[in-house]
Design a protein around this motif. Structure first.
Motif, PDB file in Angstrom:
ATOM      1  N   SER A   2      15.166 -19.468 -27.565  1.00 57.38           N
ATOM      2  CA  SER A   2      14.714 -18.185 -28.093  1.00 57.38           C
ATOM      3  C   SER A   2      13.633 -17.588 -27.181  1.00 57.38           C
ATOM      4  O   SER A   2      13.042 -18.272 -26.352  1.00 57.38           O
ATOM      5  N   ASP A   3      13.370 -16.300 -27.392  1.00 55.72           N
ATOM      6  CA  ASP A   3      12.315 -15.642 -26.629  1.00 55.72           C
ATOM      7  C   ASP A   3      10.960 -16.303 -26.910  1.00 55.72           C
ATOM      8  O   ASP A   3      10.136 -16.458 -26.004  1.00 55.72           O
ATOM      9  N   GLN A   4      10.742 -16.696 -28.151  1.00 59.32           N
ATOM     10  CA  GLN A   4       9.483 -17.336 -28.532  1.00 59.32           C
ATOM     11  C   GLN A   4       9.332 -18.682 -27.813  1.00 59.32           C
ATOM     12  O   GLN A   4       8.254 -19.014 -27.324  1.00 59.32           O
ATOM     13  N   GLU A   5      10.407 -19.459 -27.759  1.00 55.69           N
ATOM     14  CA  GLU A   5      10.360 -20.752 -27.072  1.00 55.69           C
ATOM     15  C   GLU A   5      10.115 -20.569 -25.577  1.00 55.69           C
ATOM     16  O   GLU A   5       9.326 -21.304 -24.970  1.00 55.69           O
ATOM     17  N   LEU A   6      10.773 -19.589 -24.980  1.00 54.75           N
ATOM     18  CA  LEU A   6      10.593 -19.313 -23.565  1.00 54.75           C
ATOM     19  C   LEU A   6       9.157 -18.876 -23.279  1.00 54.75           C
ATOM     20  O   LEU A   6       8.518 -19.363 -22.337  1.00 54.75           O
ATOM     21  N   ALA A   7       8.624 -17.995 -24.091  1.00 50.16           N
ATOM     22  CA  ALA A   7       7.248 -17.532 -23.918  1.00 50.16           C
ATOM     23  C   ALA A   7       6.261 -18.692 -24.045  1.00 50.16           C
ATOM     24  O   ALA A   7       5.324 -18.816 -23.256  1.00 50.16           O
ATOM     25  N   SER A   8       6.489 -19.559 -25.013  1.00 58.74           N
ATOM     26  CA  SER A   8       5.619 -20.710 -25.214  1.00 58.74           C
ATOM     27  C   SER A   8       5.679 -21.649 -24.011  1.00 58.74           C
ATOM     28  O   SER A   8       4.643 -22.160 -23.556  1.00 58.74           O
TER      29      SER A   8
END
Length: 102
Positions: A2-8
């Motif tokens: 997900s975008d959230q996982e990638l950002a993290s």
């Protein structure tokens, strides 16, 4: 991913890299060599290896790697401090291994 996982992952990448660079891998490897001995030292070494392995395989949202590596590094350094200064890890392993009668 997900975008959230990638950002993290992007945000935490530098901290993970610093942590990986700070680990005393030789000391950690020396302690890990005690795993499987069948005694209390071996059991502690197995737990250390399992903790690091579990964290390395885990999703960053479930278990972050740096705190686990830092704790493992401290535990390994403490075990190293208990070893006689003139002993190599191989000598310490031989000295701590219970002898069997032939």
């Amino acid at each position: 991913m997900s975008d959230q996982e990638l950002a993290s992952a992007l945000v935490s990448a530098s901290a993970v890299l610093r942590c990986l660079e700070g680990v005393q891998w030789g000391v950690l490897d020396g302690v890990a060599a005690f795993a499987g001995r069948g005694d209390s030292v071996g059991a502690r070494a197995e737990r250390l290896v399992q903790d690091v392995t579990r964290a390395a395989r885990a999703d960053e949202f479930v278990q972050t790697l740096p705190p686990v590596l830092e704790a493992a590094n401290e535990r390994a350094a403490a075990a190293n401090a208990r070893r006689k200064p003139t002993q190599s890890w191989a000598q310490a392993r031989r000295a701590d291994t219970p002898r069997t009668r032939a």
